[in-house]
Enzyme design. Structure first.
Site, PDB file in Angstrom:
ATOM      1  N   TYR A 135      10.456  29.482 -20.318  1.00 60.76           N
ATOM      2  CA  TYR A 135      10.623  30.848 -20.910  1.00 60.76           C
ATOM      3  C   TYR A 135      10.112  31.926 -20.301  1.00 60.76           C
ATOM      4  CZ  TYR A 135      11.868  28.436 -25.210  1.00 60.76           C
ATOM      5  OH  TYR A 135      12.648  27.597 -26.213  1.00 60.76           O
ATOM      6  N   LYS A 190       7.191  15.337 -21.130  1.00 58.42           N
ATOM      7  CA  LYS A 190       8.235  14.642 -20.481  1.00 58.42           C
ATOM      8  C   LYS A 190       7.980  14.200 -19.126  1.00 58.42           C
ATOM      9  CE  LYS A 190      12.774  13.347 -21.008  1.00 58.42           C
ATOM     10  NZ  LYS A 190      13.211  12.338 -21.826  1.00 58.42           N
ATOM     11  N   ASP A 222      11.475  12.971 -26.662  1.00 52.57           N
ATOM     12  CA  ASP A 222      12.674  12.519 -27.233  1.00 52.57           C
ATOM     13  C   ASP A 222      12.090  11.623 -28.219  1.00 52.57           C
ATOM     14  OD1 ASP A 222      11.886  11.247 -24.867  1.00 52.57           O
ATOM     15  OD2 ASP A 222      13.550  10.332 -24.462  1.00 52.57           O
ATOM     16  N   ASP A 246       8.988  24.787 -29.433  1.00 44.36           N
ATOM     17  CA  ASP A 246      10.104  25.689 -30.220  1.00 44.36           C
ATOM     18  C   ASP A 246      10.894  24.884 -31.015  1.00 44.36           C
ATOM     19  OD1 ASP A 246      11.655  27.418 -30.616  1.00 44.36           O
ATOM     20  OD2 ASP A 246      12.354  28.289 -28.572  1.00 44.36           O
ATOM     21  N   ASP A 250      10.754  23.850 -35.370  1.00 37.16           N
ATOM     22  CA  ASP A 250      11.815  23.836 -36.308  1.00 37.16           C
ATOM     23  C   ASP A 250      12.348  22.694 -36.932  1.00 37.16           C
ATOM     24  OD1 ASP A 250      12.005  26.629 -35.599  1.00 37.16           O
ATOM     25  OD2 ASP A 250      14.245  26.838 -35.440  1.00 37.16           O
TER      26      ASP A 250
END
Ligand code: NAD
Length: 356
Positions: A135, A190, A222, A246, A250
């Site tokens: 980001y 990752k 994952d 992020d 959620d």
């Protein structure tokens, strides 16, 4: 104690009004000043984060933030979009550590999309690094002009990056938080595919050696996503980068019943913080008086605890929220049969009454 109140757009104004109402009845010397941010600031001043708003935030002990954004701004050039305001505040205030607790209240186990036995008693803390990662890399690609035309290239890319000091400081935050809780940290990465996250994994492992009382494990993002819905209670503290955090937070929000229940705190090295619900401006329900204000009210409680050193007042708010849930009061997002449906304002009023 000075608080910058930035309600923003959509349901932001409705939910922040309820949190302010709650803060006002605590009998604390709180000085609150409101300013425009996001789409509302763009309409009034042509920029989502006007200088005056930024200065107010920087000079306050804490920021109480609602939410920003609306689909109608999607065609604006990226630097002018409402969401840039929150990125700007994070960057200028140096808010690198985002705390997102996901707690499933016993009264709301039925509102979760998972089986009650999987979420009853859930209490996990997701710590998301907030000022690095993709980001804040270098965005390149097509700009969407205001007339909806797509000029320029047919390719786009964003760069993912982390430096060793950035990873070290968030790792310390996570290990220290775990020391006060269940003494377990899961670092999500990752590393099998991305160099950025191989560095992440190596540095978190090194920092972990300084905290022998905390157990550390590593999980690919994952698998972590899968485990979060399969056996969420296996986690204690989860630490991860900006983008994975992020998304994971959620998903964790839904375990608790609704994103409308999930508070968050973003802190800098001086414990100055920005406190906001984990959800967005929810344009689909804005103006209808049905948004759940509890995430924002619980964010105000986190503000009292982390930035204003008022743990007793924070605990009073948390107990009042527990109390209204026990009374069976529910906004539509957490409603289930046999409970009483209420609107945003009634929920805020009930918390105020429970505090009294
Ligand atoms: P959202 O979080 O606004 O809404 C997702 C869903 O959750 C919607 O169905 C909404 O009605 C519901 N919801 C959210 N908060 C709720 C609440 N308090 N009570 C009841 N229901 C609630 O996410 P979105 O729809 O993807 O995004 C809407 C806008 O918000 C976009 O412009 C997005 O960029 C922005 N956004 C802002 C922030 C922020 O300000 N920090 C964060 C996320 C999204």
């Amino acid at each position: 104690m000075k608080i910058a109140v930035l309600p923003g757009d959509g349901i932001g104004t409705e939910i922040v009004a309820e949190a302010v109402k709650v803060l006002n009845v605590l009998g604390l010397p709180l000085e609150m000043e409101t300013a425009l941010v996001g789409g509302a600031a763009f309409e009034a001043h042509g920029h989502p984060l006007p200088d005056a708003t930024l200065q107010l935030a920087m000079q306050s002990d804490a920021v109480l933030f609602g939410a920003v954004g609306d689909w109608k701004y999607d065609k604006l050039d990226r630097p002018l979009r409402p969401e840039q305001a929150i990125l700007g505040l994070r960057k200028h205030m140096g808010l690198f550590a985002n705390f997102r607790p996901a707690i499933c209240y016993a009264q709301l186990t039925d509102a979760s999309s998972l089986k009650p036995e999987l979420v009853a008693g859930l209490d996990i803390l997701i710590i998301r690094e907030l000022t690095g990662d993709i980001y804040f890399g270098q965005p390149r690609g097509r700009r969407i002009a205001t007339d909806g035309h797509f000029p320029g290239s047919e390719e786009a890319f964003d760069t993912m990056r982390y430096s060793r000091p950035e990873i070290e400081r968030i790792a310390h935050v996570a290990f220290q938080a775990a020391q006060k809780r269940g003494k377990r940290v899961t670092s999500v990465d990752k590393a099998n595919v991305l160099e950025t996250f191989q560095l992440w994994k190596d540095v978190v492992t090194e920092v972990g050696l300084q905290y022998p009382d905390v157990a550390l494990d590593h999980m690919y993002v994952d698998n972590a996503t899968m485990q979060l819905v399969k056996a969420p209670k296996k986690f204690d503290v989860v630490v991860t980068g900006n983008m994975f955090g992020d998304i994971l937070s959620d998903a964790a929000a839904m375990l608790t019943g609704s994103i409308g229940m999930l508070p968050s705190a973003s802190l800098n090295a001086k414990n100055q913080g920005l406190y906001e619900p984990s959800h967005g401006s929810a344009p689909d329900i804005a103006g209808k008086g049905v948004a759940n204000p509890l995430a924002t009210i619980l964010s105000a409680a986190m503000m009292l605890r982390f930035s204003l050193n008022q743990p007793e007042a924070a605990a009073r708010i948390e107990a009042a929220v527990d109390n209204v849930l026990s009374q069976g009061l529910r906004t539509p997002d957490i409603y289930s049969e046999g409970t009483t449906k209420v609107g945003t304002r009634e929920m805020g009023d009930a918390v105020v009454k429970a505090l009294a």
